[in-house]
Design a protein around this motif. Structure first.
Motif, short mmCIF file in Angstrom:
data_model
loop_
_atom_site.label_atom_id
_atom_site.label_comp_id
_atom_site.label_asym_id
_atom_site.label_seq_id
_atom_site.Cartn_x
_atom_site.Cartn_y
_atom_site.Cartn_z
N ASP A 12 -1.53 -0.63 9.32
CA ASP A 12 -2.15 0.67 8.84
C ASP A 12 -1.18 1.41 8.01
O ASP A 12 -1.65 2.35 7.43
N PRO A 15 0.49 -1.21 0.00
CA PRO A 15 0.04 -0.06 0.11
C PRO A 15 0.86 1.20 0.00
O PRO A 15 0.41 2.43 -0.54
N THR A 34 -5.23 4.65 -0.88
CA THR A 34 -5.24 3.19 -0.39
C THR A 34 -6.18 3.20 0.68
O THR A 34 -6.06 3.94 1.79
N VAL A 35 -6.82 2.04 0.79
CA VAL A 35 -7.95 1.87 1.70
C VAL A 35 -7.94 0.42 2.09
O VAL A 35 -7.97 -0.56 1.34
N CYS A 36 -7.95 0.14 3.52
CA CYS A 36 -8.14 -1.30 3.90
C CYS A 36 -9.58 -1.28 4.73
O CYS A 36 -9.65 -0.43 5.62
N PHE A 94 -1.76 3.09 4.26
CA PHE A 94 -3.20 3.21 4.17
C PHE A 94 -3.54 4.65 4.32
O PHE A 94 -3.54 5.16 5.43
N ASP A 95 -4.27 5.05 3.39
CA ASP A 95 -4.95 6.51 3.69
C ASP A 95 -6.01 6.23 4.51
O ASP A 95 -6.41 7.20 5.48
N GLU A 96 -6.84 5.40 4.33
CA GLU A 96 -7.88 5.02 5.56
C GLU A 96 -7.94 3.42 5.74
O GLU A 96 -7.85 2.48 4.83
N PHE A 97 -8.02 3.14 7.11
CA PHE A 97 -7.85 1.81 7.53
C PHE A 97 -9.01 1.48 8.53
O PHE A 97 -9.17 2.05 9.58
#
Length: 487
Positions: free
Chosen positions: A108, A82, A92-94, A111-114
């Protein structure tokens, strides 16, 4: 596809390859495989979530990345998929449903959002780690957890965990994650490509699939209520304190297959959401698993203490881009190969980062030579023998033998499994794909050659130094051990 494609990596937690590749169980996966690429010999690097996900994201085996029992954290020394895609302009998102794949475990990074879907309000304090053993012990443990970080946020998440997530675990958690992804896709703005990692945990014990799916996958001689009454106690089963008939094991296998079918429906829903958002044609869509499951196989339940194919042979399907219409790829592939392959799919060079990878790309445009072998590692028993004894009482000798680490090396024809206790087993996969007969004694040359290859491989890279890097503090570690959590 025009420009950089989106990349979706969907991980069906605890999903073995034989059931996932059955079209009657996972029809959506079969459709994706028919239109894309099915990797028939894909293997995980480990039989449980934390090290397997770390391998997917770093392109490294557990011995190198160091995220495993006793060091339950992905450190920052290795580049991650990521982060590399983010540097190349990706959003990048998880979306995680497994508490091992958490910010507390370092996943995390990049990742931009986790999104930790066991939490209503996102927090680094992972209350999902608390396992209900007795009312008193769990209340005490949660009480201490509330004051790690923000007590108000932790209190909200504790209520959410007990009143919502635990109440409607049977498929609603998966549906909630899919709804979040649907909303995220519909609300996105801008033209940046995205990388989405989604972990769905439903095939994990306990098996509680929707009744409609369970009834489709149970044998005719077992009702839904009978199947749900079968004890799902893996450690008691391992210790011999619970015995299950063949009929009861078939019932559990039916429930397990129904769980995979439920996740397959979520794959279909995400595919439809990508279509609705106008992103499907510009997406490389990957479905795999972090590991498999024993459902009475080899006298085991759950996914610990061994490295049989039931645990490490995983499904892998790639759809979109150069993978469209490729058909079956029968080469040996490891989950460490995902990172370089997906960088190739995204057109990202990242040469310096690739130098750290132990994986090799199987992208159709760059795939030059196949692997001669793959390796799986089990660095320590999980649960520990002490935690297991907490669950089941005094351990019989056949259980205590599992107090060891394991490594397995697989070629197309043989699998050698070697233990830190000096044990060694060899299986001829051509005549014995179920790995039921140890042929090391009758094939000493093959066993020796594979052992030598494994030793050469181990000497070929620098191993993680985790002696002074345990990140679970003593109180939390003791708490999880006392509660019988996987530790």
């Amino acid at each position: 596809m025009v420009g950089q494609p989106n990349v979706v990596l969907f991980v069906a937690d605890t999903t073995r390859a034989d059931d996932a590749f059955d079209p009657s169980v996972a029809p959506t996966l079969a459709e994706l495989a028919e239109a894309g690429t099915r990797v028939t010999r894909a293997f995980s690097t480990a039989p449980w979530t934390l090290p397997a996900h770390a391998s997917m994201l770093t392109g490294s085996y557990p011995s190198k990345h160091g995220a495993y029992t006793g060091h339950e954290r992905l450190d920052g020394s290795l580049p991650t998929l990521p982060a590399l895609l983010g540097d190349a302009g990706y959003e990048t998102v998880c979306v995680s449903n497994n508490t091992w794949l958490s910010s507390a475990s370092g996943f995390d990074r990049g990742f931009d959002e986790f999104r930790q879907m066991w939490q209503l309000v996102q927090s680094d304090t992972s209350l999902g780690e608390i396992v209900q053993v007795t009312e008193g012990s769990s209340v005490d443990a949660v009480g201490r957890k509330l004051f790690e970080g923000n007590p108000v946020v932790n209190g909200v998440n504790a209520l959410y965990q007990s009143l919502v997530r635990n109440r409607d675990r049977n498929d609603d958690g998966a549906a909630r994650s899919t709804r979040w992804i649907e909303h995220w896709l519909s609300d996105r703005s801008g033209d940046r490509p995205f990388f989405l990692l989604a972990n769905y945990i439903e095939p994990h014990l306990d098996y509680r699939p929707p009744r409609r799916l369970a009834e489709e996958h149970l044998s005719a001689d077992v009702t839904y209520d009978e199947a749900m009454a079968v004890p799902q106690e893996p450690w008691e089963y391992l210790a011999g304190n619970v015995t299950l008939s063949d009929r009861e094991l078939r019932a559990l296998r039916g429930l397990y297959r129904a769980e995979i079918a439920a996740v397959d429906e979520q794959i279909a829903a995400i595919r439809e959401a990508l279509r609705e958002a106008g992103e499907w044609e510009d997406t490389v869509f990957v479905v795999t698993a972090d590991h498999g499951e024993n459902v009475g196989d080899h006298g085991m339940m759950d996914h610990q203490y061994c490295l049989y194919d039931t645990l490490v042979h995983v499904p892998l399907v790639v759809h979109g881009g150069a993978f469209t219409g490729y058909g079956d790829l029968t080469d040996l592939v490891s989950l460490v190969d995902l990172a370089p392959t997906l960088l190739d799919a995204a057109g990202v060079r990242a040469d310096d980062a690739r130098a750290t990878f132990q994986g090799r790309s199987f992208h159709p445009a760059t795939h030059a030579r196949s692997r001669e072998f793959v390796v799986s590692e089990y660095m320590a028993p999980q649960p520990s023998m002490a935690a297991l004894e907490h669950h089941v009482g005094d351990l019989p000798a056949h259980v205590e033998k599992h107090d060891r680490s394991l490594r397995a090396i697989r070629t197309r024809s043989h699998a050698l499994v070697r233990g830190s206790d000096g044990s060694r087993s060899l299986y001829d996969l051509r005549s014995d794909p179920g790995e039921t007969a140890d042929v090391a004694a009758s094939n000493p040359r093959t066993a020796a050659d594979l052992g030598e290859t494994l030793d050469e491989w181990l000497d070929s890279f620098e191993h993680a130094n985790v002696d002074d890097a345990v990140t679970i503090d003593g109180r939390r570690k003791a708490q999880l051990e006392r509660l019988g959590y996987l530790q």
